[in-house]
Motif scaffolding. Structure first.
Motif, PDB file in Angstrom:
ATOM      1  N   LYS A  61       0.832  -1.209   0.000  1.00 48.54           N
ATOM      2  CA  LYS A  61       0.000   0.000   0.000  1.00 48.54           C
ATOM      3  C   LYS A  61       0.865   1.256   0.000  1.00 48.54           C
ATOM      4  O   LYS A  61       0.618   2.185  -0.764  1.00 48.54           O
ATOM      5  N   LEU A  62       1.891   1.267   0.851  1.00 50.65           N
ATOM      6  CA  LEU A  62       2.756   2.442   0.934  1.00 50.65           C
ATOM      7  C   LEU A  62       3.504   2.689  -0.371  1.00 50.65           C
ATOM      8  O   LEU A  62       3.620   3.822  -0.826  1.00 50.65           O
ATOM      9  N   ILE A  63       3.990   1.625  -0.990  1.00 57.78           N
ATOM     10  CA  ILE A  63       4.714   1.766  -2.253  1.00 57.78           C
ATOM     11  C   ILE A  63       3.792   2.327  -3.337  1.00 57.78           C
ATOM     12  O   ILE A  63       4.163   3.241  -4.069  1.00 57.78           O
ATOM     13  N   LEU A  64       2.588   1.781  -3.437  1.00 58.27           N
ATOM     14  CA  LEU A  64       1.647   2.252  -4.456  1.00 58.27           C
ATOM     15  C   LEU A  64       1.243   3.703  -4.216  1.00 58.27           C
ATOM     16  O   LEU A  64       1.099   4.476  -5.158  1.00 58.27           O
ATOM     17  N   GLN A  65       1.063   4.077  -2.951  1.00 60.61           N
ATOM     18  CA  GLN A  65       0.692   5.452  -2.637  1.00 60.61           C
ATOM     19  C   GLN A  65       1.832   6.410  -2.960  1.00 60.61           C
ATOM     20  O   GLN A  65       1.617   7.465  -3.543  1.00 60.61           O
ATOM     21  N   LYS A  66       3.067   6.047  -2.579  1.00 59.61           N
ATOM     22  CA  LYS A  66       4.215   6.922  -2.822  1.00 59.61           C
ATOM     23  C   LYS A  66       4.413   7.179  -4.307  1.00 59.61           C
ATOM     24  O   LYS A  66       4.758   8.274  -4.710  1.00 59.61           O
ATOM     25  N   ARG A  67       4.221   6.167  -5.102  1.00 58.13           N
ATOM     26  CA  ARG A  67       4.453   6.306  -6.542  1.00 58.13           C
ATOM     27  C   ARG A  67       3.241   6.850  -7.275  1.00 58.13           C
ATOM     28  O   ARG A  67       3.304   7.088  -8.471  1.00 58.13           O
ATOM     29  N   GLY A  68       2.135   7.018  -6.585  1.00 60.30           N
ATOM     30  CA  GLY A  68       0.941   7.570  -7.205  1.00 60.30           C
ATOM     31  C   GLY A  68       0.344   6.659  -8.268  1.00 60.30           C
ATOM     32  O   GLY A  68      -0.305   7.113  -9.191  1.00 60.30           O
ATOM     33  N   ILE A  69       0.572   5.365  -8.132  1.00 59.55           N
ATOM     34  CA  ILE A  69       0.110   4.413  -9.135  1.00 59.55           C
ATOM     35  C   ILE A  69      -1.395   4.237  -9.082  1.00 59.55           C
ATOM     36  O   ILE A  69      -2.046   4.059 -10.102  1.00 59.55           O
ATOM     37  N   ILE A  70      -1.954   4.305  -7.903  1.00 61.80           N
ATOM     38  CA  ILE A  70      -3.383   4.070  -7.763  1.00 61.80           C
ATOM     39  C   ILE A  70      -3.923   4.977  -6.651  1.00 61.80           C
ATOM     40  O   ILE A  70      -3.213   5.311  -5.710  1.00 61.80           O
ATOM     41  N   ALA A  71      -5.166   5.368  -6.774  1.00 68.51           N
ATOM     42  CA  ALA A  71      -5.788   6.247  -5.787  1.00 68.51           C
ATOM     43  C   ALA A  71      -5.876   5.557  -4.429  1.00 68.51           C
ATOM     44  O   ALA A  71      -6.018   4.338  -4.350  1.00 68.51           O
ATOM     45  N   ALA A  72      -5.796   6.319  -3.381  1.00 68.84           N
ATOM     46  CA  ALA A  72      -5.768   5.783  -2.024  1.00 68.84           C
ATOM     47  C   ALA A  72      -6.971   4.911  -1.699  1.00 68.84           C
ATOM     48  O   ALA A  72      -6.847   3.909  -1.006  1.00 68.84           O
ATOM     49  N   ASN A  73      -8.145   5.249  -2.207  1.00 70.03           N
ATOM     50  CA  ASN A  73      -9.338   4.473  -1.862  1.00 70.03           C
ATOM     51  C   ASN A  73      -9.427   3.160  -2.636  1.00 70.03           C
ATOM     52  O   ASN A  73     -10.235   2.305  -2.304  1.00 70.03           O
ATOM     53  N   ASP A  74      -8.613   2.966  -3.679  1.00 71.57           N
ATOM     54  CA  ASP A  74      -8.631   1.725  -4.453  1.00 71.57           C
ATOM     55  C   ASP A  74      -7.519   0.754  -4.060  1.00 71.57           C
ATOM     56  O   ASP A  74      -7.484  -0.367  -4.546  1.00 71.57           O
ATOM     57  N   ILE A  75      -6.612   1.176  -3.188  1.00 66.28           N
ATOM     58  CA  ILE A  75      -5.442   0.367  -2.868  1.00 66.28           C
ATOM     59  C   ILE A  75      -5.819  -0.937  -2.176  1.00 66.28           C
ATOM     60  O   ILE A  75      -5.298  -1.993  -2.525  1.00 66.28           O
ATOM     61  N   ASP A  76      -6.702  -0.894  -1.205  1.00 66.96           N
ATOM     62  CA  ASP A  76      -7.073  -2.111  -0.475  1.00 66.96           C
ATOM     63  C   ASP A  76      -7.594  -3.188  -1.421  1.00 66.96           C
ATOM     64  O   ASP A  76      -7.218  -4.349  -1.315  1.00 66.96           O
ATOM     65  N   GLU A  77      -8.432  -2.785  -2.351  1.00 67.02           N
ATOM     66  CA  GLU A  77      -9.007  -3.737  -3.309  1.00 67.02           C
ATOM     67  C   GLU A  77      -7.913  -4.352  -4.192  1.00 67.02           C
ATOM     68  O   GLU A  77      -7.893  -5.563  -4.415  1.00 67.02           O
ATOM     69  N   LEU A  78      -6.994  -3.518  -4.681  1.00 70.53           N
ATOM     70  CA  LEU A  78      -5.909  -4.011  -5.529  1.00 70.53           C
ATOM     71  C   LEU A  78      -4.997  -4.955  -4.759  1.00 70.53           C
ATOM     72  O   LEU A  78      -4.629  -6.024  -5.251  1.00 70.53           O
ATOM     73  N   VAL A  79      -4.625  -4.586  -3.546  1.00 68.43           N
ATOM     74  CA  VAL A  79      -3.735  -5.423  -2.740  1.00 68.43           C
ATOM     75  C   VAL A  79      -4.385  -6.771  -2.449  1.00 68.43           C
ATOM     76  O   VAL A  79      -3.732  -7.814  -2.545  1.00 68.43           O
ATOM     77  N   GLU A  80      -5.655  -6.781  -2.128  1.00 61.57           N
ATOM     78  CA  GLU A  80      -6.345  -8.043  -1.865  1.00 61.57           C
ATOM     79  C   GLU A  80      -6.409  -8.910  -3.118  1.00 61.57           C
ATOM     80  O   GLU A  80      -6.253 -10.124  -3.047  1.00 61.57           O
TER      81      GLU A  80
END
Length: 63
Positions: free
Chosen positions: A34-53
């Motif tokens: 989650k932290l890596i995806l947020q730092k790089r701006g790859i995906i919006a914060a509210n979609d990260i949980d779904e992608l990680v799962e």
């Protein structure tokens, strides 16, 4: 542009899958992803949980 987006998404999935195969606990690893995806701006914060799962279930299913 579509090819670049596909490449970036593929790289993110590959990096996440590699991270999931390292010897750490599941919750710690999901938080790192989650932290890596947020730092790089790859995906919006509210979609990260779904992608990680989704990535975690794919990797766990392939074992």
């Amino acid at each position: 542009m579509k090819g670049l987006l596909a490449f970036v998404f593929g790289a993110a999935v590959g990096a996440a899958a590699t991270a999931l195969l390292t010897p750490t606990t599941g919750p710690e690893l999901r938080e790192r992803i989650k932290l890596i995806l947020q730092k790089r701006g790859i995906i919006a914060a509210n979609d990260i949980d779904e992608l990680v799962e989704m990535i975690a279930s794919e990797v766990e299913g392939s074992k």
